[in-house]
Design a protein around this motif. Structure first.
Motif, mmCIF file in Angstrom:
data_model
loop_
_atom_site.group_PDB
_atom_site.id
_atom_site.type_symbol
_atom_site.label_atom_id
_atom_site.label_comp_id
_atom_site.label_asym_id
_atom_site.label_seq_id
_atom_site.Cartn_x
_atom_site.Cartn_y
_atom_site.Cartn_z
ATOM 1 N N ALA A 74 -19.023 0.829 -3.691
ATOM 2 C CA ALA A 74 -18.193 1.519 -4.680
ATOM 3 C C ALA A 74 -17.204 0.491 -5.213
ATOM 4 C CB ALA A 74 -17.458 2.703 -4.062
ATOM 5 N N THR A 75 -17.152 0.363 -6.528
ATOM 6 C CA THR A 75 -16.314 -0.656 -7.151
ATOM 7 C C THR A 75 -15.248 -0.004 -8.011
ATOM 8 O OG1 THR A 75 -18.091 -2.286 -7.160
ATOM 9 C CG2 THR A 75 -16.319 -2.635 -8.730
ATOM 10 N N PHE A 76 -14.025 -0.505 -7.896
ATOM 11 C CA PHE A 76 -12.959 -0.022 -8.781
ATOM 12 C C PHE A 76 -12.100 -1.185 -9.249
ATOM 13 C CE2 PHE A 76 -11.094 0.716 -4.452
ATOM 14 C CZ PHE A 76 -9.929 -0.040 -4.551
ATOM 15 N N ASP A 77 -11.475 -0.987 -10.399
ATOM 16 C CA ASP A 77 -10.509 -1.934 -10.939
ATOM 17 C C ASP A 77 -9.109 -1.393 -10.696
ATOM 18 O OD1 ASP A 77 -12.510 -3.604 -11.789
ATOM 19 O OD2 ASP A 77 -12.470 -2.934 -13.873
ATOM 20 N N LEU A 78 -8.233 -2.253 -10.215
ATOM 21 C CA LEU A 78 -6.888 -1.851 -9.806
ATOM 22 C C LEU A 78 -5.842 -2.684 -10.525
ATOM 23 C CD1 LEU A 78 -4.815 -0.504 -7.777
ATOM 24 C CD2 LEU A 78 -5.277 -2.460 -6.284
ATOM 25 N N THR A 79 -4.821 -2.011 -11.060
ATOM 26 C CA THR A 79 -3.627 -2.692 -11.532
ATOM 27 C C THR A 79 -2.556 -2.539 -10.456
ATOM 28 O OG1 THR A 79 -4.132 -2.238 -13.853
ATOM 29 C CG2 THR A 79 -1.863 -2.811 -13.326
ATOM 30 N N ALA A 80 -2.142 -3.629 -9.858
ATOM 31 C CA ALA A 80 -1.151 -3.592 -8.772
ATOM 32 C C ALA A 80 0.236 -3.426 -9.383
ATOM 33 C CB ALA A 80 -1.238 -4.864 -7.937
ATOM 34 N N ASP A 81 0.542 -2.206 -9.771
ATOM 35 C CA ASP A 81 1.782 -1.953 -10.527
ATOM 36 C C ASP A 81 2.871 -1.275 -9.712
ATOM 37 O OD1 ASP A 81 0.571 0.493 -10.263
ATOM 38 O OD2 ASP A 81 0.408 0.900 -12.412
ATOM 39 N N ALA A 82 2.680 -1.151 -8.406
ATOM 40 C CA ALA A 82 3.674 -0.474 -7.566
ATOM 41 C C ALA A 82 4.131 -1.420 -6.465
ATOM 42 C CB ALA A 82 3.090 0.810 -6.970
ATOM 43 N N LEU A 83 5.335 -1.941 -6.585
ATOM 44 C CA LEU A 83 5.859 -2.863 -5.582
ATOM 45 C C LEU A 83 6.004 -2.181 -4.230
ATOM 46 C CD1 LEU A 83 8.661 -4.649 -7.647
ATOM 47 C CD2 LEU A 83 6.520 -5.677 -6.833
ATOM 48 N N GLY A 84 5.770 -2.970 -3.174
ATOM 49 C CA GLY A 84 6.000 -2.463 -1.836
ATOM 50 C C GLY A 84 4.757 -2.525 -0.973
ATOM 51 N N ASP A 85 4.866 -1.941 0.216
ATOM 52 C CA ASP A 85 3.768 -1.894 1.180
ATOM 53 C C ASP A 85 3.134 -0.511 1.148
ATOM 54 O OD1 ASP A 85 4.278 -4.491 1.944
ATOM 55 O OD2 ASP A 85 5.584 -3.904 3.608
ATOM 56 N N TRP A 86 1.808 -0.486 1.059
ATOM 57 C CA TRP A 86 1.077 0.767 0.889
ATOM 58 C C TRP A 86 -0.082 0.848 1.871
ATOM 59 C CZ3 TRP A 86 3.533 3.903 -2.433
ATOM 60 C CH2 TRP A 86 4.357 3.328 -3.405
ATOM 61 N N ALA A 87 -0.285 2.016 2.444
ATOM 62 C CA ALA A 87 -1.418 2.227 3.339
ATOM 63 C C ALA A 87 -2.715 2.268 2.536
ATOM 64 C CB ALA A 87 -1.238 3.531 4.114
ATOM 65 N N PHE A 88 -3.765 1.756 3.137
ATOM 66 C CA PHE A 88 -5.102 1.704 2.543
ATOM 67 C C PHE A 88 -6.063 2.004 3.681
ATOM 68 C CE2 PHE A 88 -8.725 -1.252 1.307
ATOM 69 C CZ PHE A 88 -9.242 -0.409 0.343
ATOM 70 N N HIS A 89 -6.785 3.125 3.604
ATOM 71 C CA HIS A 89 -7.516 3.542 4.803
ATOM 72 C C HIS A 89 -8.646 4.517 4.495
ATOM 73 C CE1 HIS A 89 -5.543 7.574 4.846
ATOM 74 N NE2 HIS A 89 -4.518 6.919 4.335
ATOM 75 N N CYS A 90 -9.534 4.635 5.471
ATOM 76 C CA CYS A 90 -10.516 5.721 5.459
ATOM 77 C C CYS A 90 -9.783 7.007 5.775
ATOM 78 C CB CYS A 90 -11.601 5.460 6.496
ATOM 79 S SG CYS A 90 -12.822 6.800 6.625
ATOM 80 N N HIS A 91 -10.097 8.080 5.019
ATOM 81 C CA HIS A 91 -9.386 9.333 5.246
ATOM 82 C C HIS A 91 -10.090 10.269 6.225
ATOM 83 C CE1 HIS A 91 -6.040 11.949 4.360
ATOM 84 N NE2 HIS A 91 -5.614 11.099 3.448
ATOM 85 N N LEU A 92 -11.150 9.786 6.889
ATOM 86 C CA LEU A 92 -11.644 10.501 8.062
ATOM 87 C C LEU A 92 -10.641 10.213 9.175
ATOM 88 C CD1 LEU A 92 -15.462 9.679 7.829
ATOM 89 C CD2 LEU A 92 -14.302 11.783 7.122
ATOM 90 N N LEU A 93 -9.953 11.240 9.651
ATOM 91 C CA LEU A 93 -8.772 11.053 10.487
ATOM 92 C C LEU A 93 -9.053 10.193 11.715
ATOM 93 C CD1 LEU A 93 -5.792 11.762 11.048
ATOM 94 C CD2 LEU A 93 -6.596 13.825 12.234
ATOM 95 N N TYR A 94 -10.169 10.468 12.403
ATOM 96 C CA TYR A 94 -10.443 9.730 13.632
ATOM 97 C C TYR A 94 -10.936 8.319 13.341
ATOM 98 C CZ TYR A 94 -9.869 14.382 15.547
ATOM 99 O OH TYR A 94 -9.347 15.609 15.876
ATOM 100 N N HIS A 95 -11.507 8.073 12.162
ATOM 101 C CA HIS A 95 -11.839 6.697 11.778
ATOM 102 C C HIS A 95 -10.563 5.899 11.531
ATOM 103 C CE1 HIS A 95 -16.249 7.423 10.293
ATOM 104 N NE2 HIS A 95 -16.007 7.973 11.466
ATOM 105 N N MET A 96 -9.621 6.503 10.814
ATOM 106 C CA MET A 96 -8.342 5.829 10.590
ATOM 107 C C MET A 96 -7.642 5.577 11.928
ATOM 108 S SD MET A 96 -5.062 7.054 8.286
ATOM 109 C CE MET A 96 -4.697 8.458 9.359
#
Length: 601
Positions: A562-584
């Motif tokens: 799965a491919t996406f284009d991202l504009t990094a327009d929000a300063l700071g630290d952000w979580a990036f994760h699988c949203h299957l709870l037990y995988h995260m």
């Protein structure tokens, strides 16, 4: 034991007035057993100063009581209704004996208000209060949930509706919020322990000898080959109907949550997948679903019969029932081990036929990351885009691309003799026992509907069907490309990005403010992963140009890209994760750090 659906009980077991009254106290106003829809007279928590209280409680599902964590005394929590342009001030009181938090899923806000302990704030200590305050800069359907431990599984979630500042381009006569979730009477800690000891503990749908003798599922040769690779084609969901009940607005299938309508009305259903581990396939037999919004953002309306909704995704659909009869809303989990069920009806007490569970899907060669082999010799991949073919990720269907040299790639001479752990294919992946497989030939699967939905005989939504209603705010070409592998060991229940668990690696993925990056998510496992990036929307690369669909969560199909284009327009630290709870929880999470231009790394 799987949930057995008693059709006669469904049809004849309409809730009486006394039962309705008894159930009402367990649910917020928007999720009452029989709902007239969201109206101005319906109690919500709204305005500029909102209080939410987190506490232990119980919940009743299909007549049985189990323990839960609720918000303001209910599961799901209250509907938070905001308006684009306001400043929201939300006071969250933690009455638990443990830390807690609330993450405002999909909302664009300062990172200090995002609500992820250890990433954007320290969390909310027991018996203390935290005030979230941020401008509301968007509209649409969203939700909120705990980002502390496994609390989300116990009911710590609720919906958000943000009304647009101006006229809503979506016309409708009535609206209902539909929150899908899963619940077990086992504690989430017990579920996680069982998965660590035996990842297949909850899979009661394995292939059997009797099935082989009856000619069902895989033939003997395939079973032997898959067994030699220690792969189970029925391993579609880690936790399923063997322990879960699947809920609509906190109601079990036998509770028959009912959404009212008048024949001829345009009814807007704001559908949120707030489950811990369940990907749902949603349909309403007898009604077409017109998808008008994905992850809170408007899309060009498209009519479908069914759609798959990953954990943490939201879809708004319009239905127009013209007959004076009931319809069944079916949310069947992707491994077909159970379903959530509700009713759309003109009057309380009505019910429609509930379809039986469909045959469960089996994983295929494509799900193992051998996508270019699955379509036949020289056939290519029908879901492949020119962009992905140019990157070497797939072969265009009917195209001129040369057939891959499997031997040169270390995949063997053919058949099933392919290396499933060739690190030369993914040099950035850590060589670690936690990486069981690496997809030899992953392909773009954004044009596919999801496992088991390829041959259902009606139109199923794909990501490639989505077109943004408004032109994308940033249409620049990417400045660089980033590959991220979704890795795991399904035999040990270990999950990671690029072979590294969150607990073992604290260096964030770096971005520079304003830069444009193409991100390729490559799924090296045989399971679907809904991947969520906090604080941002991204544009799916599906050939839609400046109308690419913008989302905050995307399902990466097994063995797919799965491919996406991202504009990094929000300063700071952000979580990036699988949203299957037990995988995260097992490690499939990283931090994305967006730094100002010119700042030293």
């Amino acid at each position: 034991m799987f949930m057995q659906i008693d059709r006669r009980g469904f049809v004849n077991g309409a809730l009486g007035g006394g039962t309705l009254a008894a159930l009402a106290a367990w649910f917020p106003a928007w999720a009452q057993p029989v709902s007239p829809g969201i109206a101005s007279t319906l109690p919500t928590v709204s305005g500029n100063d909102i209080t939410l209280r987190i506490a232990r409680q119980t919940m009743r599902i299909d007549g049985k009581v189990s323990r839960a964590i609720g918000i303001n005394g209910t599961v799901p929590g209250p509907l938070v209704r905001l308006k684009e342009g306001q400043t929201a001030r939300l006071t969250v009181v933690n009455d638990l004996d443990e830390d807690s938090s609330i993450h405002w899923h999909g909302l664009i806000l300062p990172f200090q208000m995002d609500g992820v302990p250890g990433v954007s704030f320290p969390g909310i200590k027991p018996r203390s209060t935290f005030v979230y305050e941020f401008p509301v800069v968007q509209s649409g359907t969203y939700w909120y949930h705990s980002h502390s431990g496994l609390q989300e599984q116990l009911g710590h979630y609720g919906p958000i509706v943000i009304d647009p500042a101006g006229a809503d381009p979506i016309g409708y006569d009535r609206e209902h919020v539909v929150v899908l979730s899963d619940h077990s009477r086992l504690s989430p800690e017990a579920i996680f322990r069982k998965l660590k000891v035996d990842p297949g503990h909850f899979n009661m749908q394995r292939q059997t000898l009797s099935g082989l003798l009856a000619g069902k599922d895989q033939p003997l040769k395939e079973r032997v080959e898959w067994g030699a690779m220690r792969m189970d084609p029925t391993d579609v969901a880690d936790v399923n109907g063997s322990t879960y009940q699947f809920l609509v607005n906190g109601h079990g299938p036998r509770d028959n949550w009912t959404a009212l309508f008048k024949p001829g009305e345009r009814v807007r259903l704001r559908i949120v997948n707030a489950s811990a581990m369940s990907i749902f396939n949603v349909r309403i037999p007898g009604l077409r679903l017109t998808v008008v919004q994905a992850d809170g953002l408007n899309v060009v309306p498209i009519a479908v019969d069914e759609f798959q909704i990953g954990v943490a995704e939201t879809y708004d659909v319009i239905v127009t029932p013209v007959e004076d009869r009931a319809y069944t809303l079916v949310a069947e989990v992707n491994d077909r081990s159970g379903m959530a069920r509700a009713t759309l009806a003109p009057r309380a007490g009505m019910a429609a036929e509930v379809p039986p569970l469909r045959e469960r899907p089996l994983a295929t060669m494509k799900d193992m990351g051998m996508g270019t082999m699955s379509g036949g010799a020289g056939g290519g991949d029908a879901s492949c885009t020119a962009e992905h073919a140019a990157m070497g990720h797939c072969t265009l269907a009917g195209g001129d691309a040369a057939a891959p040299n499997h031997a040169a790639m270390g995949h063997g001479a053919g058949g099933m003799d392919h290396s499933m752990r060739d690190f030369d294919v993914a040099p950035q992946v850590k060589r670690d026992p936690s990486v069981q497989t690496i997809s030899p030939m992953p392909v773009d699967r954004m044009g596919e509907p999801g496992q088991g939905l390829e041959d259902v005989g009606h139109k199923v939504l794909t990501y490639r069907d989505l077109v943004a209603l408004d032109r994308n705010p940033d249409v620049r070409a990417p400045e660089r490309s980033l590959d991220i592998h979704l890795t795991g060991n399904m035999e040990r229940f270990m999950w990671s990005f690029d072979g590294v668990k969150m607990s073992d690696h604290h260096e964030p993925i770096p971005f520079i403010e304003g830069e444009r990056v193409r991100v390729n998510l490559i799924n090296d496992s045989m399971m679907s992963h809904p991947i969520h990036l906090h604080g941002h929307f991204f544009e799916l690369v599906t050939g839609k140009g400046d109308r690419a669909p913008r989302k905050h969560t995307v399902i990466v199909q097994p063995g797919g890209i799965a491919t996406f284009d991202l504009t990094a327009d929000a300063l700071g630290d952000w979580a990036f994760h699988c949203h299957l709870l037990y995988h995260m929880h097992a490690g499939m999470m990283r931090v994305v750090s967006v730094r100002p231009r010119g700042e030293a790394a």
